[in-house]
Write a protein that holds these residues in place. Structure first.
Motif, PDB file in Angstrom:
ATOM      1  N   ALA A  84     112.423 -15.028  59.575  1.00  0.00           N
ATOM      2  CA  ALA A  84     112.568 -15.345  58.154  1.00  0.00           C
ATOM      3  C   ALA A  84     113.944 -14.954  57.632  1.00  0.00           C
ATOM      4  CB  ALA A  84     111.495 -14.606  57.353  1.00  0.00           C
ATOM      5  N   HIS A  85     114.455 -15.770  56.756  1.00  0.00           N
ATOM      6  CA  HIS A  85     115.650 -15.421  55.987  1.00  0.00           C
ATOM      7  C   HIS A  85     115.261 -15.590  54.530  1.00  0.00           C
ATOM      8  CE1 HIS A  85     119.963 -16.196  54.544  1.00  0.00           C
ATOM      9  NE2 HIS A  85     119.743 -14.911  54.642  1.00  0.00           N
ATOM     10  N   LEU A  86     115.006 -14.465  53.852  1.00  0.00           N
ATOM     11  CA  LEU A  86     114.506 -14.510  52.481  1.00  0.00           C
ATOM     12  C   LEU A  86     115.649 -14.524  51.472  1.00  0.00           C
ATOM     13  CD1 LEU A  86     111.454 -12.086  52.659  1.00  0.00           C
ATOM     14  CD2 LEU A  86     111.629 -14.480  53.356  1.00  0.00           C
ATOM     15  N   MET A 115     102.295 -10.595  67.807  1.00  0.00           N
ATOM     16  CA  MET A 115     103.198 -11.242  66.863  1.00  0.00           C
ATOM     17  C   MET A 115     104.450 -10.404  66.656  1.00  0.00           C
ATOM     18  SD  MET A 115     102.429 -12.488  62.969  1.00  0.00           S
ATOM     19  CE  MET A 115     101.096 -13.524  63.503  1.00  0.00           C
ATOM     20  N   VAL A 116     105.553 -11.108  66.433  1.00  0.00           N
ATOM     21  CA  VAL A 116     106.808 -10.486  66.036  1.00  0.00           C
ATOM     22  C   VAL A 116     107.226 -11.144  64.725  1.00  0.00           C
ATOM     23  CG1 VAL A 116     109.238 -10.111  66.620  1.00  0.00           C
ATOM     24  CG2 VAL A 116     107.503 -10.074  68.432  1.00  0.00           C
ATOM     25  N   LEU A 117     107.448 -10.333  63.710  1.00  0.00           N
ATOM     26  CA  LEU A 117     107.956 -10.789  62.416  1.00  0.00           C
ATOM     27  C   LEU A 117     109.329 -10.157  62.257  1.00  0.00           C
ATOM     28  CD1 LEU A 117     107.721 -12.050  59.546  1.00  0.00           C
ATOM     29  CD2 LEU A 117     106.544  -9.946  58.857  1.00  0.00           C
ATOM     30  N   LEU A 118     110.353 -10.987  62.107  1.00  0.00           N
ATOM     31  CA  LEU A 118     111.701 -10.452  62.045  1.00  0.00           C
ATOM     32  C   LEU A 118     112.572 -11.312  61.158  1.00  0.00           C
ATOM     33  CD1 LEU A 118     113.986 -11.739  64.727  1.00  0.00           C
ATOM     34  CD2 LEU A 118     111.557 -12.145  65.057  1.00  0.00           C
ATOM     35  N   GLY A 119     113.723 -10.780  60.807  1.00  0.00           N
ATOM     36  CA  GLY A 119     114.681 -11.589  60.080  1.00  0.00           C
ATOM     37  C   GLY A 119     115.490 -10.818  59.065  1.00  0.00           C
ATOM     38  N   ASP A 120     116.207 -11.579  58.273  1.00  0.00           N
ATOM     39  CA  ASP A 120     117.017 -11.060  57.184  1.00  0.00           C
ATOM     40  C   ASP A 120     116.159 -11.133  55.932  1.00  0.00           C
ATOM     41  OD1 ASP A 120     118.789 -10.512  55.147  1.00  0.00           O
ATOM     42  OD2 ASP A 120     120.323 -11.928  55.810  1.00  0.00           O
ATOM     43  N   PHE A 121     115.588 -10.002  55.562  1.00  0.00           N
ATOM     44  CA  PHE A 121     114.686  -9.963  54.415  1.00  0.00           C
ATOM     45  C   PHE A 121     115.426  -9.651  53.113  1.00  0.00           C
ATOM     46  CE2 PHE A 121     112.031  -9.654  58.058  1.00  0.00           C
ATOM     47  CZ  PHE A 121     110.922 -10.398  57.719  1.00  0.00           C
ATOM     48  N   LYS A 147     112.566   3.993  63.712  1.00  0.00           N
ATOM     49  CA  LYS A 147     113.421   4.278  62.574  1.00  0.00           C
ATOM     50  C   LYS A 147     114.418   3.133  62.431  1.00  0.00           C
ATOM     51  CE  LYS A 147     116.722   7.576  60.768  1.00  0.00           C
ATOM     52  NZ  LYS A 147     117.495   8.777  61.050  1.00  0.00           N
ATOM     53  N   PRO A 148     114.411   2.409  61.298  1.00  0.00           N
ATOM     54  CA  PRO A 148     115.306   1.264  61.134  1.00  0.00           C
ATOM     55  C   PRO A 148     116.777   1.678  61.113  1.00  0.00           C
ATOM     56  CG  PRO A 148     113.542   1.211  59.524  1.00  0.00           C
ATOM     57  CD  PRO A 148     113.509   2.567  60.188  1.00  0.00           C
ATOM     58  N   LEU A 149     117.619   0.825  61.674  1.00  0.00           N
ATOM     59  CA  LEU A 149     119.059   1.016  61.627  1.00  0.00           C
ATOM     60  C   LEU A 149     119.618   0.299  60.410  1.00  0.00           C
ATOM     61  CD1 LEU A 149     120.032   0.242  65.336  1.00  0.00           C
ATOM     62  CD2 LEU A 149     119.920   2.477  64.245  1.00  0.00           C
ATOM     63  N   ASN A 150     120.722   0.798  59.899  1.00  0.00           N
ATOM     64  CA  ASN A 150     121.421   0.082  58.843  1.00  0.00           C
ATOM     65  C   ASN A 150     122.099  -1.132  59.467  1.00  0.00           C
ATOM     66  OD1 ASN A 150     120.648   1.904  56.904  1.00  0.00           O
ATOM     67  ND2 ASN A 150     122.480   3.157  57.100  1.00  0.00           N
ATOM     68  N   THR A 151     121.953  -2.280  58.835  1.00  0.00           N
ATOM     69  CA  THR A 151     122.472  -3.527  59.384  1.00  0.00           C
ATOM     70  C   THR A 151     123.422  -4.243  58.435  1.00  0.00           C
ATOM     71  OG1 THR A 151     120.544  -4.708  58.534  1.00  0.00           O
ATOM     72  CG2 THR A 151     120.433  -3.916  60.809  1.00  0.00           C
ATOM     73  N   LEU A 161     118.667  -4.148  55.817  1.00  0.00           N
ATOM     74  CA  LEU A 161     118.147  -5.360  55.175  1.00  0.00           C
ATOM     75  C   LEU A 161     117.455  -6.288  56.168  1.00  0.00           C
ATOM     76  CD1 LEU A 161     121.132  -6.335  52.830  1.00  0.00           C
ATOM     77  CD2 LEU A 161     119.161  -4.897  52.318  1.00  0.00           C
ATOM     78  N   ASP A 162     117.731  -6.089  57.450  1.00  0.00           N
ATOM     79  CA  ASP A 162     117.164  -6.908  58.512  1.00  0.00           C
ATOM     80  C   ASP A 162     116.078  -6.074  59.189  1.00  0.00           C
ATOM     81  OD1 ASP A 162     119.266  -8.926  58.166  1.00  0.00           O
ATOM     82  OD2 ASP A 162     120.567  -7.382  59.008  1.00  0.00           O
ATOM     83  N   HIS A 163     114.918  -6.668  59.373  1.00  0.00           N
ATOM     84  CA  HIS A 163     113.781  -5.888  59.860  1.00  0.00           C
ATOM     85  C   HIS A 163     113.054  -6.602  60.986  1.00  0.00           C
ATOM     86  CE1 HIS A 163     114.513  -3.468  56.342  1.00  0.00           C
ATOM     87  NE2 HIS A 163     114.373  -4.535  55.571  1.00  0.00           N
ATOM     88  N   ILE A 164     112.396  -5.799  61.827  1.00  0.00           N
ATOM     89  CA  ILE A 164     111.579  -6.324  62.921  1.00  0.00           C
ATOM     90  C   ILE A 164     110.264  -5.556  62.928  1.00  0.00           C
ATOM     91  CG2 ILE A 164     111.372  -6.673  65.407  1.00  0.00           C
ATOM     92  CD1 ILE A 164     114.455  -6.453  65.554  1.00  0.00           C
ATOM     93  N   TRP A 165     109.163  -6.304  62.880  1.00  0.00           N
ATOM     94  CA  TRP A 165     107.840  -5.721  63.068  1.00  0.00           C
ATOM     95  C   TRP A 165     107.259  -6.342  64.331  1.00  0.00           C
ATOM     96  CZ3 TRP A 165     109.056  -7.143  57.916  1.00  0.00           C
ATOM     97  CH2 TRP A 165     109.025  -6.104  56.982  1.00  0.00           C
ATOM     98  N   VAL A 166     106.718  -5.518  65.201  1.00  0.00           N
ATOM     99  CA  VAL A 166     106.071  -5.988  66.428  1.00  0.00           C
ATOM    100  C   VAL A 166     104.647  -5.467  66.397  1.00  0.00           C
ATOM    101  CG1 VAL A 166     106.110  -5.880  68.948  1.00  0.00           C
ATOM    102  CG2 VAL A 166     108.252  -5.880  67.671  1.00  0.00           C
ATOM    103  N   PHE A 167     103.668  -6.361  66.526  1.00  0.00           N
ATOM    104  CA  PHE A 167     102.289  -5.898  66.486  1.00  0.00           C
ATOM    105  C   PHE A 167     101.411  -6.738  67.382  1.00  0.00           C
ATOM    106  CE2 PHE A 167     103.771  -7.995  62.730  1.00  0.00           C
ATOM    107  CZ  PHE A 167     102.871  -8.995  62.430  1.00  0.00           C
ATOM    108  N   GLY A 168     100.259  -6.180  67.738  1.00  0.00           N
ATOM    109  CA  GLY A 168      99.403  -6.757  68.758  1.00  0.00           C
ATOM    110  C   GLY A 168      99.757  -6.121  70.090  1.00  0.00           C
ATOM    111  N   ALA A 169      99.247  -6.655  71.159  1.00  0.00           N
ATOM    112  CA  ALA A 169      99.454  -6.083  72.494  1.00  0.00           C
ATOM    113  C   ALA A 169     100.820  -6.485  73.045  1.00  0.00           C
ATOM    114  CB  ALA A 169      98.339  -6.529  73.429  1.00  0.00           C
TER     115      ALA A 169
END
Length: 181
Positions: A84-86, A115-121, A147-151, A161-169
């Motif tokens: 996503a680019h919000l 699932m992986v949810l990532l992008g420039d939020f 711990k998120p890095l500054n991007t 501002l850019d984030h990655i969520w990884v969930f599920g197996a």
């Protein structure tokens, strides 16, 4: 663009690396476009391409985009990836988050459909987008919180501002410089 030799960069990179790709423009003016891309060494299937927001003048300047694909890992496991680019402004960004939630995309993961949810939020760690999406993810035993890095901005990063969520197996094999919390 002229400075890139009028090359479709996601396509060219995918071809050089022998990968598959999906591209969704966030900006389009004539032949010039840029946006989000997903590259995979495994075949991918484009499920959705969404664009929100309004046109600004003649160019469709920075209309936020969401690109969702599924990648078949094996005959019994499919990985969903949402890139996503919000919007950069708060009000429209809330609408973008609402679009992700109302489509039910975050409810699709389980042990056979990680699932992986990532992008420039365009949202910091205390922002509506980060908090709302983070709260909607049903964190389970497979999830790893890092711990998120500054991007932003790239030369002297001072915000995340850019984030990655990884969930599920999904197994995180390497996190680079990220630190497990």
């Amino acid at each position: 663009r002229g400075r890139t030799g009028h090359v479709h960069q996601p396509k060219m990179i995918a071809e050089i690396l022998g990968m598959h790709y999906a591209f969704q423009p966030s900006y389009r003016e004539g032949e010039v476009q840029y946006g989000t891309a997903i590259l995979s060494r495994l075949p991918l299937k484009v499920l959705d391409k969404e664009r929100s927001g309004k046109k600004f003048g003649a160019a469709e300047y920075m209309r936020p985009s969401i690109n969702r694909v599924e990648i078949t890992l094996d005959e019994n496991k499919i990985l969903h990836v949402i890139n996503a680019h919000l919007h950069w402004r708060g009000g429209p960004r809330k609408k973008d988050v609402k679009m992700i939630l109302e489509n039910g995309w975050l409810a699709l993961h389980d042990d056979t459909h990680p699932m992986v949810l990532l992008g420039d939020f365009n949202a910091g760690l205390r922002g509506y987008a980060y908090k709302t999406l983070g709260e909607c993810i049903a964190w389970g035993p497979h999830e790893v919180r890092l711990k998120p890095l500054n991007t932003w901005w790239s030369l002297f990063p001072c915000r995340s501002l850019d984030h990655i969520w990884v969930f599920g197996a999904v197994t995180i094999e390497k996190t680079g410089e990220w630190i497990k919390l």
